[in-house]
Design a protein around this motif. Structure first.
Motif, mmCIF file in Angstrom:
data_model
loop_
_atom_site.group_PDB
_atom_site.id
_atom_site.type_symbol
_atom_site.label_atom_id
_atom_site.label_comp_id
_atom_site.label_asym_id
_atom_site.label_seq_id
_atom_site.Cartn_x
_atom_site.Cartn_y
_atom_site.Cartn_z
ATOM 1 N N GLY A 18 3.158 3.495 16.187
ATOM 2 C CA GLY A 18 4.573 3.200 15.891
ATOM 3 C C GLY A 18 5.651 4.619 16.354
ATOM 4 N N ILE A 19 4.985 5.810 15.748
ATOM 5 C CA ILE A 19 5.877 6.738 16.167
ATOM 6 C C ILE A 19 5.558 7.170 17.723
ATOM 7 C CG2 ILE A 19 5.669 9.215 15.696
ATOM 8 C CD1 ILE A 19 4.338 8.797 13.065
ATOM 9 N N PHE A 134 7.695 9.116 8.670
ATOM 10 C CA PHE A 134 8.256 7.700 9.347
ATOM 11 C C PHE A 134 7.852 6.775 8.169
ATOM 12 C CE2 PHE A 134 8.352 10.671 12.834
ATOM 13 C CZ PHE A 134 9.419 10.230 13.678
ATOM 14 N N PHE A 135 8.409 5.632 8.469
ATOM 15 C CA PHE A 135 8.058 4.429 7.641
ATOM 16 C C PHE A 135 7.603 3.295 8.581
ATOM 17 C CE2 PHE A 135 10.755 7.235 5.306
ATOM 18 C CZ PHE A 135 10.337 7.059 3.783
ATOM 19 N N ASN A 136 6.979 2.538 7.762
ATOM 20 C CA ASN A 136 6.042 1.167 8.385
ATOM 21 C C ASN A 136 6.988 -0.021 8.416
ATOM 22 O OD1 ASN A 136 4.145 -0.005 9.432
ATOM 23 N ND2 ASN A 136 2.941 -0.347 7.629
ATOM 24 N N PRO A 137 7.424 -0.793 9.332
ATOM 25 C CA PRO A 137 7.151 -0.507 10.732
ATOM 26 C C PRO A 137 7.994 0.597 11.353
ATOM 27 C CG PRO A 137 8.156 -2.461 10.574
ATOM 28 C CD PRO A 137 7.812 -1.957 9.101
ATOM 29 N N LEU A 224 6.624 -5.462 -0.734
ATOM 30 C CA LEU A 224 6.437 -3.973 -0.087
ATOM 31 C C LEU A 224 4.889 -3.353 -0.384
ATOM 32 C CD1 LEU A 224 7.667 -1.778 1.667
ATOM 33 C CD2 LEU A 224 8.507 -0.789 -0.356
ATOM 34 N N THR A 225 4.535 -3.490 -1.528
ATOM 35 C CA THR A 225 3.197 -2.928 -1.850
ATOM 36 C C THR A 225 2.220 -3.574 -1.056
ATOM 37 O OG1 THR A 225 3.836 -2.488 -4.061
ATOM 38 C CG2 THR A 225 1.415 -2.950 -3.827
ATOM 39 N N ASP A 226 2.134 -4.878 -0.895
ATOM 40 C CA ASP A 226 1.271 -5.843 -0.159
ATOM 41 C C ASP A 226 1.151 -5.103 1.492
ATOM 42 O OD1 ASP A 226 0.214 -7.189 -2.096
ATOM 43 O OD2 ASP A 226 0.713 -9.185 -1.052
#
Length: 277
Positions: A18-19, A134-137, A224-226
């Motif tokens: 992703g990055i 960075f955050f997913n996605p 979000l935890t999933d």
């Protein structure tokens, strides 16, 4: 605002890919280092899907190259490690990169909770290291958390702000502290939501709905935890428990679900059932 001409990414997992994608789309030449052929194959397929979604073709994938050893990152202006959240592994990766790429490269860790000072402590030039969380996605997430270690050079923080803006994202700058801002706050909410399930206060869906409709969160803490992975959440909770005390003690339900292999979307089952996408 300027981007690094050449960006190295260590790790071809979901975050690394992703990055790599967002830097490639913005105009940087990107090199991804991973020695696992299966990981590289998955990453190449993901990069192609990302490019197709963004442009209707796979053109952006041509700005990304895969390399099999750290020497392939020579000449990079910025190298970001995106390996699993293990302090020893991250320290080793940063040391190997520093030795291979020369004295003028900026280094960054995508860690979500580990101390930047601790990761950079054994490096020859710790002032050239920061956190870029960075955050997913990554392609659709708006936030990047810049983590400033006690030795991090001011010029690196300024440059990192410019990079993030050039990616079309928003930066916040935080001091190096356990969990930074985002993981610490997000985990506190997530752990309390798990305790509520454990105590049968409400169903996971209803707890999530309360936060989505009542507080305008885009997603509830259990869903979000999933998505993050229960094992990842447990690792961060254990780290913050050691650093910050009992308020971050992992609930027994979280430990049990991880032991049972119910890790969330990546295993098909967590607080929710997930079909293959």
């Amino acid at each position: 605002m300027s981007l690094p001409a050449v960006v190295g990414i260590v790790g071809a997992g979901r975050m690394g890919v992703g990055i790599a994608h967002v830097f490639a789309v913005a105009g940087s030449e990107v090199r991804i280092l991973d020695s696992d052929p299966a990981a590289v194959a998955r990453a190449a397929a993901t990069m192609e899907r990302y490019a197709i979604r963004a442009n209707g073709d796979a053109g952006d994938a041509t700005t990304v190259a895969f390399v099999g050893d750290v020497e392939g990152l020579a000449g990079a202006d910025l190298v970001i490690e995106a390996v699993p959240e293990d302090a020893g592994l991250k320290r080793a990766v940063l040391a190997q990169v520093e030795a291979a790429v020369g004295p003028n490269v900026w280094l960054a860790s995508n860690t979500s909770s580990l101390s930047i000072d601790a990761l950079a402590a054994s490096l020859r030039r710790p002032e050239r290291v920061c956190g870029l969380h960075f955050f997913n996605p990554v392609p659709s997430s708006a936030l990047v958390e810049i983590v400033r270690g006690t030795m991090t050079h001011h010029d690196l923080v300024v440059a990192a702000r410019d990079w993030v803006a050039s990616l079309g994202k928003t930066a916040i700058v935080v001091r190096d502290s356990p969990g930074f801002a985002s993981s610490r706050l997000g985990l506190a909410l997530g752990l309390e939501a798990i305790r509520m399930v454990e105590e049968d206060v409400a169903s996971p869906a209803d707890i999530d709905e309360a936060m989505v409709l009542g507080y305008r969160h885009p997603m509830g803490p259990l869903r979000l935890t999933d998505l993050v992975g229960l094992d990842v959440r447990l690792g961060i909770a254990e780290h913050l428990h050691r650093e910050l005390g009992e308020r971050f003690a992992p609930p027994e339900l979280l430990r049990r679900m991880v032991a049972e292999g119910r890790l969330g979307r990546k295993t098909g089952r967590g607080f929710y059932e997930w079909s293959e996408e």
